[in-house]
Structure formats: structure tokens, C-alpha cells
Design a protein around this motif. Structure first.
Motif, PDB file in Angstrom:
ATOM      1  N   PHE A   1      14.152  36.334  14.607  1.00 10.41           N
ATOM      2  CA  PHE A   1      13.184  36.586  15.671  1.00 10.41           C
ATOM      3  C   PHE A   1      13.811  37.460  16.745  1.00 10.41           C
ATOM      4  O   PHE A   1      15.035  37.491  16.918  1.00 10.41           O
TER       5      PHE A   1
ATOM      6  N   TYR B   1      13.244  37.423  20.890  1.00  7.87           N
ATOM      7  CA  TYR B   1      12.616  36.789  22.034  1.00  7.87           C
ATOM      8  C   TYR B   1      12.912  37.657  23.258  1.00  7.87           C
ATOM      9  O   TYR B   1      13.912  38.384  23.307  1.00  7.87           O
TER      10      TYR B   1
ATOM     11  N   TRP C   1      21.404  31.706  18.577  1.00 13.46           N
ATOM     12  CA  TRP C   1      20.931  32.679  19.560  1.00 13.46           C
ATOM     13  C   TRP C   1      22.032  33.642  19.957  1.00 13.46           C
ATOM     14  O   TRP C   1      23.159  33.240  20.241  1.00 13.46           O
TER      15      TRP C   1
ATOM     16  N   ASP D   1      10.048  27.719  11.529  1.00 11.39           N
ATOM     17  CA  ASP D   1      11.267  27.739  12.349  1.00 11.39           C
ATOM     18  C   ASP D   1      11.035  28.275  13.759  1.00 11.39           C
ATOM     19  O   ASP D   1      11.927  28.213  14.604  1.00 11.39           O
TER      20      ASP D   1
ATOM     21  N   LEU E   1      23.551  36.372  22.728  1.00 12.00           N
ATOM     22  CA  LEU E   1      23.658  36.252  24.181  1.00 12.00           C
ATOM     23  C   LEU E   1      22.669  37.155  24.912  1.00 12.00           C
ATOM     24  O   LEU E   1      22.483  37.023  26.118  1.00 12.00           O
TER      25      LEU E   1
ATOM     26  N   PHE F   1      16.331  24.001  29.141  1.00 14.29           N
ATOM     27  CA  PHE F   1      15.090  24.371  28.466  1.00 14.29           C
ATOM     28  C   PHE F   1      14.878  23.473  27.251  1.00 14.29           C
ATOM     29  O   PHE F   1      15.810  23.160  26.519  1.00 14.29           O
TER      30      PHE F   1
ATOM     31  N   GLY G   1      17.575  28.791  10.893  1.00 15.10           N
ATOM     32  CA  GLY G   1      16.449  28.064  10.326  1.00 15.10           C
ATOM     33  C   GLY G   1      16.674  27.666   8.878  1.00 15.10           C
ATOM     34  O   GLY G   1      17.787  27.622   8.381  1.00 15.10           O
TER      35      GLY G   1
ATOM     36  N   LYS H   1      17.947  24.849  12.488  1.00 18.65           N
ATOM     37  CA  LYS H   1      18.680  25.238  13.698  1.00 18.65           C
ATOM     38  C   LYS H   1      18.719  26.760  13.821  1.00 18.65           C
ATOM     39  O   LYS H   1      19.063  27.461  12.874  1.00 18.65           O
ATOM     40  N   LEU H   2      18.363  27.267  14.975  1.00 17.68           N
ATOM     41  CA  LEU H   2      18.431  28.696  15.245  1.00 17.68           C
ATOM     42  C   LEU H   2      19.691  29.014  16.035  1.00 17.68           C
ATOM     43  O   LEU H   2      20.095  28.245  16.904  1.00 17.68           O
TER      44      LEU H   2
ATOM     45  N   SER I   1      15.281  32.709   8.822  1.00 18.80           N
ATOM     46  CA  SER I   1      14.273  33.157   9.787  1.00 18.80           C
ATOM     47  C   SER I   1      14.941  33.950  10.891  1.00 18.80           C
ATOM     48  O   SER I   1      16.039  33.591  11.341  1.00 18.80           O
TER      49      SER I   1
ATOM     50  N   GLY J   1       9.417  25.530  26.838  1.00 17.93           N
ATOM     51  CA  GLY J   1       8.827  25.103  28.093  1.00 17.93           C
ATOM     52  C   GLY J   1       9.404  25.919  29.228  1.00 17.93           C
ATOM     53  O   GLY J   1      10.344  26.708  29.028  1.00 17.93           O
TER      54      GLY J   1
ATOM     55  N   GLN K   1      13.423  37.393  27.489  1.00 15.93           N
ATOM     56  CA  GLN K   1      13.615  36.468  28.603  1.00 15.93           C
ATOM     57  C   GLN K   1      13.675  37.254  29.902  1.00 15.93           C
ATOM     58  O   GLN K   1      14.534  38.123  30.081  1.00 15.93           O
TER      59      GLN K   1
ATOM     60  N   LEU L   1       8.642  34.257  22.679  1.00 23.46           N
ATOM     61  CA  LEU L   1       8.669  34.922  21.385  1.00 23.46           C
ATOM     62  C   LEU L   1       8.055  36.308  21.489  1.00 23.46           C
ATOM     63  O   LEU L   1       6.934  36.464  21.954  1.00 23.46           O
TER      64      LEU L   1
ATOM     65  N   ARG M   1      15.257  23.173  36.423  1.00 19.66           N
ATOM     66  CA  ARG M   1      16.456  23.663  37.092  1.00 19.66           C
ATOM     67  C   ARG M   1      17.104  22.513  37.844  1.00 19.66           C
ATOM     68  O   ARG M   1      16.531  22.001  38.791  1.00 19.66           O
TER      69      ARG M   1
ATOM     70  N   ARG N   1      15.306  34.164  35.179  1.00 20.73           N
ATOM     71  CA  ARG N   1      15.004  32.813  35.629  1.00 20.73           C
ATOM     72  C   ARG N   1      13.735  32.225  34.985  1.00 20.73           C
ATOM     73  O   ARG N   1      13.142  31.302  35.505  1.00 20.73           O
ATOM     74  N   LYS N   2      13.365  32.800  33.827  1.00 20.75           N
ATOM     75  CA  LYS N   2      12.214  32.258  33.114  1.00 20.75           C
ATOM     76  C   LYS N   2      12.653  31.804  31.726  1.00 20.75           C
ATOM     77  O   LYS N   2      13.762  32.065  31.300  1.00 20.75           O
ATOM     78  N   GLU N   3      11.712  31.162  31.029  1.00 22.82           N
ATOM     79  CA  GLU N   3      12.022  30.727  29.680  1.00 22.82           C
ATOM     80  C   GLU N   3      11.918  31.880  28.685  1.00 22.82           C
ATOM     81  O   GLU N   3      11.163  32.830  28.904  1.00 22.82           O
ATOM     82  N   PRO N   4      12.652  31.801  27.567  1.00 26.54           N
ATOM     83  CA  PRO N   4      12.498  32.808  26.508  1.00 26.54           C
ATOM     84  C   PRO N   4      11.091  32.731  25.918  1.00 26.54           C
ATOM     85  O   PRO N   4      10.523  31.642  25.752  1.00 26.54           O
TER      86      PRO N   4
END
Lengths: 110, 112
Positions: free
Chosen positions: A34, A36, A100, B99, A102, B91, A92, A97-98, A32, B104, A38, A46, B108, A41-44
Motif C-alpha cells: 500500500f 498511505y 511500515w 490486510d 519511515l 494510533f 500481510g 502484520k504490515l 499486500s 483512527g 500522512q 490509505l 496524543r 500530526r494526523k493519522e495515516p
């Protein structure tokens, strides 16, 4: 060698430009893939899944080349709001497990 | 359908205290992944859990860190005797039958 490798950038482009990111992965068993996005200071979040047949979502096109083990993302007609870090992800399958990358930093300038 | 929930969003601890970070998966998701991100750095995988089981903890420091995902309730990442180097964004991501992982908003952690 990193399992998922991306050019960290930064890429600085003017509004309206087309920009392309590439990413390579080392595990040929990865199933799999993807992209993403980001923001600082926020979440990743999709952006899109990536398939060998290629897929398009508006201004974004993603492509997977299994033979060469690379993944690409093309952004057309860049907007200021596209400024972010783009994360390439692969893995996946059975172990779920993915891996990532950098991230590649993009700054779209007015 | 609520997304992935994490709390607290911000946590301040003094050195030596314990930090407990909670993650409530999206409805229907039974896979939980914890990641740590230091400022200006990439995501670092810590642990993958599926209800009541730790599947992969290869990214967890050997000491002071533990994680659980009980049958009822949120997943918990626990850091004992925190040190300044533990300051980071933590996170949680969750997944269902595919997958794809959904994140969330993160917690922090600042260690004084």
C-alpha cells in the motif's frame, strides 16, 4: 537493512511537476502493498493499494515489481495539497502484520 | 458507517499515573493494531489483537504496557506508571477480511 526502505526526502517540487517515489522491501513473502499519506500530526490515510499489474487513481499511479522487490508511486501534475509524508507499506498474508516505511516527505511549492 | 474511533484525543498525565487509551473499530472489523509515533519519527508497531486474543505483541515494551480487546467494547491500551518518554501519538488501526488497515485519529499523550 530495514524491512521497508524509503528515501526520506524531502522532495521539494513546484506545482504541476511530476514526482516519483520508490520503496524497497526485504520480505519476499509479503503479499499486500500500500501507499498511505500522512499529514502533519494526523493519522495515516490509505492512498492506494499496489498491484503487480499497476493501478492508477487520477493523478496517482502505483506499481509493484515483485522480482526486484520494489514499489513505486508516481504523482502527476502536483498540487499544493499533495504536500504530505507518503508511507510505503508491505506485508500481510497469514500473520496480517504490515511493515511500515519511515515515509518520504513531499513539499509542493507555488 | 462510522470510522475508527479513538478517545480521548488528548490525554495529559503526570509521571507515575496510568493512561488508558480506547479504540472502537470500524463496523465489521475484528482486527486491531496499535502503533506509537514520536514527533518527527515513523510509526512503530506495538501490538495486534483479534477479539479476546493477542496475536502479536512483539512491539510492546515488556513492562508497564498492556492491551486488550474484549468480546464487548473497545480495545484498550493501558500504560501504567507513565514516564516522560511515553509522550507520543498513539494510533489504532483496524481491519476486516483484507490486510488493509484504517486508522483512527489518534490519542496524543503528554506526560508532565
Amino acid at each position: 537493512r530495514k524491512e521497508v526502505e524509503q528515501d526520506p526526502g524531502p522532495f521539494n517540487v513546484p506545482e504541476g511537476a511530476t514526482v516519483a517515489f520508490n520503496c524497497t522491501y526485504s520480505n519476499s513473502a509479503s503479499q499486500s502493498f500500500f501507499w498511505y499519506r500522512q499529514d502533519c500530526r494526523k493519522e495515516p490515510k490509505l492512498l492506494m493499494s499496489v498491484y503487480s499489474s499497476g493501478n492508477e487513481d487520477g493523478r496517482f499511479t502505483a506499481q509493484l515489481n515483485r522480482a526486484s522487490q520494489y514499489i513505486s508511486l508516481l504523482i502527476r501534475d502536483s498540487k499544493l495539497s499533495d504536500s504530505a509524508t507518503y508511507l510505503c507499506v508491505g506485508g500481510g498474508g497469514n500473520n496480517r502484520k504490515l511493515i511500515w516505511g519511515l515515509g518520504t516527505s513531499l513539499a509542493v511549492n507555488p | 458507517n462510522a470510522g475508527v474511533m479513538q478517545n480521548p484525543r488528548h490525554l495529559v498525565r503526570r509521571r507515575g499515573q496510568e493512561a488508558r487509551l480506547r479504540c472502537s473499530p470500524m463496523k465489521g472489523h475484528s482486527h486491531v493494531y496499535w502503533y506509537r509515533q514520536l514527533p518527527e519519527e515513523g510509526l512503530k508497531f506495538m501490538v495486534y489483537l483479534q477479539k479476546e486474543n493477542i496475536i502479536d505483541e512483539s512491539g510492546m515494551p515488556k513492562e508497564r504496557f498492556s492491551a486488550e480487546f474484549p468480546k464487548e467494547g473497545p480495545s484498550i491500551l493501558r500504560i501504567q506508571q507513565v514516564v516522560r518518554g511515553d509522550s507520543a501519538a498513539y494510533f489504532c488501526a483496524t481491519g476486516g477480511s483484507t490486510d488493509t488497515q484504517y486508522f483512527g485519529p489518534g490519542t496524543r499523550l503528554t506526560v508532565l
